[in-house]
Write a protein that holds these residues in place. Sequence first.
Motif, PDB file in Angstrom:
ATOM      1  N   HIS A  82      60.032  64.700 -17.344  1.00 17.60           N
ATOM      2  CA  HIS A  82      59.349  63.498 -17.847  1.00 17.60           C
ATOM      3  C   HIS A  82      57.858  63.568 -17.576  1.00 17.60           C
ATOM      4  N   GLN A  83      57.104  63.201 -18.566  1.00 22.95           N
ATOM      5  CA  GLN A  83      55.654  63.175 -18.377  1.00 22.95           C
ATOM      6  C   GLN A  83      55.093  61.808 -18.713  1.00 22.95           C
ATOM      7  N   ILE A  84      54.043  61.446 -17.983  1.00 23.83           N
ATOM      8  CA  ILE A  84      53.180  60.370 -18.426  1.00 23.83           C
ATOM      9  C   ILE A  84      51.866  61.021 -18.782  1.00 23.83           C
ATOM     10  N   ALA A 121      50.998  64.313 -16.639  1.00 21.78           N
ATOM     11  CA  ALA A 121      51.497  64.541 -15.281  1.00 21.78           C
ATOM     12  C   ALA A 121      53.017  64.462 -15.295  1.00 21.78           C
ATOM     13  N   GLY A 122      53.636  65.310 -14.505  1.00 20.87           N
ATOM     14  CA  GLY A 122      55.098  65.322 -14.446  1.00 20.87           C
ATOM     15  C   GLY A 122      55.604  64.253 -13.482  1.00 20.87           C
ATOM     16  N   LEU A 123      56.481  63.383 -13.982  1.00 21.21           N
ATOM     17  CA  LEU A 123      57.017  62.306 -13.124  1.00 21.21           C
ATOM     18  C   LEU A 123      57.835  62.868 -11.958  1.00 21.21           C
ATOM     19  N   VAL A 156      42.608  78.034 -16.551  1.00 21.37           N
ATOM     20  CA  VAL A 156      42.702  77.853 -18.005  1.00 21.37           C
ATOM     21  C   VAL A 156      44.014  77.123 -18.225  1.00 21.37           C
ATOM     22  N   ARG A 157      44.130  76.374 -19.263  1.00 19.64           N
ATOM     23  CA  ARG A 157      45.388  75.684 -19.499  1.00 19.64           C
ATOM     24  C   ARG A 157      46.304  76.585 -20.304  1.00 19.64           C
ATOM     25  N   GLY A 158      47.601  76.322 -20.223  1.00 15.27           N
ATOM     26  CA  GLY A 158      48.583  77.182 -20.861  1.00 15.27           C
ATOM     27  C   GLY A 158      48.666  77.072 -22.378  1.00 15.27           C
ATOM     28  N   ASP A 180      53.345  80.615 -23.545  1.00  8.91           N
ATOM     29  CA  ASP A 180      54.706  80.710 -23.012  1.00  8.91           C
ATOM     30  C   ASP A 180      55.550  79.570 -23.565  1.00  8.91           C
ATOM     31  N   MET A 181      54.903  78.410 -23.649  1.00 10.86           N
ATOM     32  CA  MET A 181      55.635  77.209 -24.020  1.00 10.86           C
ATOM     33  C   MET A 181      56.303  77.379 -25.384  1.00 10.86           C
ATOM     34  N   VAL A 182      55.575  77.959 -26.344  1.00 10.35           N
ATOM     35  CA  VAL A 182      56.134  78.109 -27.684  1.00 10.35           C
ATOM     36  C   VAL A 182      56.946  79.389 -27.790  1.00 10.35           C
TER      37      VAL A 182
HETATM   38  P1  ATP Z   1      53.172  75.206 -14.939  1.00 13.37           P
HETATM   39  O1  ATP Z   1      51.985  76.091 -14.801  1.00 13.37           O
HETATM   40  O2  ATP Z   1      53.659  74.608 -13.625  1.00 13.37           O
HETATM   41  O3  ATP Z   1      54.278  75.782 -15.777  1.00 13.37           O
HETATM   42  P2  ATP Z   1      52.219  73.894 -17.237  1.00 13.37           P
HETATM   43  O4  ATP Z   1      50.896  74.470 -17.445  1.00 13.37           O
HETATM   44  O5  ATP Z   1      53.351  74.392 -18.055  1.00 13.37           O
HETATM   45  O6  ATP Z   1      52.625  73.941 -15.715  1.00 13.37           O
HETATM   46  P3  ATP Z   1      51.594  71.386 -18.436  1.00 13.37           P
HETATM   47  O7  ATP Z   1      52.151  71.806 -19.720  1.00 13.37           O
HETATM   48  O8  ATP Z   1      50.146  71.254 -18.306  1.00 13.37           O
HETATM   49  O9  ATP Z   1      52.141  72.320 -17.285  1.00 13.37           O
HETATM   50  O10 ATP Z   1      52.304  70.047 -17.962  1.00 13.37           O
HETATM   51  C1  ATP Z   1      51.671  69.107 -17.103  1.00 13.37           C
HETATM   52  C2  ATP Z   1      52.551  68.732 -15.953  1.00 13.37           C
HETATM   53  O11 ATP Z   1      53.898  68.531 -16.354  1.00 13.37           O
HETATM   54  C3  ATP Z   1      52.690  69.810 -14.865  1.00 13.37           C
HETATM   55  O12 ATP Z   1      51.625  69.779 -14.020  1.00 13.37           O
HETATM   56  C4  ATP Z   1      53.967  69.379 -14.180  1.00 13.37           C
HETATM   57  O13 ATP Z   1      53.732  68.303 -13.291  1.00 13.37           O
HETATM   58  C5  ATP Z   1      54.792  68.906 -15.324  1.00 13.37           C
HETATM   59  N1  ATP Z   1      55.730  69.924 -15.791  1.00 13.37           N
HETATM   60  C6  ATP Z   1      55.506  70.947 -16.643  1.00 13.37           C
HETATM   61  N2  ATP Z   1      56.622  71.649 -16.857  1.00 13.37           N
HETATM   62  C7  ATP Z   1      57.595  71.056 -16.108  1.00 13.37           C
HETATM   63  C8  ATP Z   1      58.992  71.286 -15.909  1.00 13.37           C
HETATM   64  N3  ATP Z   1      59.625  72.267 -16.528  1.00 13.37           N
HETATM   65  N4  ATP Z   1      59.676  70.466 -15.061  1.00 13.37           N
HETATM   66  C9  ATP Z   1      59.058  69.440 -14.442  1.00 13.37           C
HETATM   67  N5  ATP Z   1      57.755  69.160 -14.592  1.00 13.37           N
HETATM   68  C10 ATP Z   1      57.022  69.945 -15.427  1.00 13.37           C
END
Ligand code: ATP
Length: 411
Positions: free
Chosen positions: A126-128, A307-309, A258-260, A61-63
């Motif tokens: 924001h992520q850390i 992790a999402g800030l 599973v991760r995205g 989905d992300m891409v």
């Molecule tokens: P989700 O299933 O909620 O869409 P993801 O699988 O896309 O999450 P990751 O790509 O693994 O999430 O990102 C790790 C963390 O970053 C998430 O657990 C969340 O805390 C944060 N995060 C992801 N997307 C967003 C966003 N659009 N806004 C705020 N925080 C986000």
Amino acid sequence: MSKTLQRVRGTQDLLPEISRKFRYIENLAWEESRHYGYGEIDTPLFEMSEVFHRTLGETSDMVHKETYTFQDRGGDFITLRPEGTAGIARAFISEGLAQNLPLKFFYSGPMFRYERPQKGRYRQFHQIGIESLGYDNPLSDVEVISLASDFLKKLALMNSCKLQINTIGDTDSRAHYRQQLVNYFTKYKHELSADSQIRLEKNPLRILDSKDAGDRKLIVDCPKMEASLNEESKRFFDRVQQGLNQNNIAFELSSTLVRGIDYYTHTVFEFVTEKLGAQGTVLAGGRYDGLIQTMGGPQTPGVGWAAGLERLAELTNESLMPRTKLKAALIPADEAGELWALTVAQDLRSRGYTTEIIWNGNVGKKMKKAASLGAEYALIVGTTEAQNKNITVKNLQTGEQITASLGLELQ
Ligand code: ATP
Ligand code: MG
């Protein structure tokens, strides 16, 4: 207000109160990471589009739906980073860091995804995160998870967060599982969401990550990864669980986790909470042994999390955070006092006292402002003080007033 003066949908203005919280959380994560031997890395906010398209998988989905991609003035396709790992893997390759393995990186910064904005979900967020490169030992996964758990403990979030883990096995186990999923979901193809029908063709594992309610019903009875794991993958996952037990980290097995993103192998994990409604994943990660090779670098194992800030801040209790107290408020009484106030303030600041000069209003107004800022002392300086090179100091708690000279100690 004209539309051009409004924030772009899904972005945020982080005002001082929330920035303070972000900074606090970020510092805790950085400190904890340093204790584990991590160094900080800061890669560009944008990369050539291939960095993400090749690695995260065209069907993720992300891409597929969420990247901000544009052509720059030179005609290159550029993507704002939707996550941190791919850029770090790119840096590892282009900086020739393979000689320095193992490497451990901490990062923090904004990420960009074109998602539907809602609570806890932004377009610039924001992520850390951390990445540990060069170790294929399953117990290094445990260290990475321990770091996450120690950090969440410091934020007092371990009572409200649960750790879920799963394995998606090595390449062979994954291929086997993929076939099992294709066999199963093909039977229900017409009941799947449109997105999952595409996933079925391109990346059936991703169906397990679907948030569609109809899909979720079908997922309940789908084949489980466990039955497809070969000996090596089983041994790996057993060792991870042994290590978590060794470190007294409680976990739940989640067979549909599973991760995205496409690049994960073996261990995947998430710290989840019920306190954030639908946006329950607080911290997520896993092992990605194939990523760097997929990008054209040397085969290099890796494991990490992000992790999402915003979500961490939402959960974090204000009372944890130390407040900077205003020690001294400078109250200039006239123009001569204003100049002298500059000197007095610099002297106090150089000795570590938090000091503000109040410029606006008469002395009465300034005193009120000092009180409303929570200052412990009001330092009143006018022509007389400037001439005598002294300061009228009022303790705002006791009301006691004394005359002091430069270099005064404030309790
Ligand atoms: P989700 O299933 O909620 O869409 P993801 O699988 O896309 O999450 P990751 O790509 O693994 O999430 O990102 C790790 C963390 O970053 C998430 O657990 C969340 O805390 C944060 N995060 C992801 N997307 C967003 C966003 N659009 N806004 C705020 N925080 C986000
Ligand atoms: Mg997402």
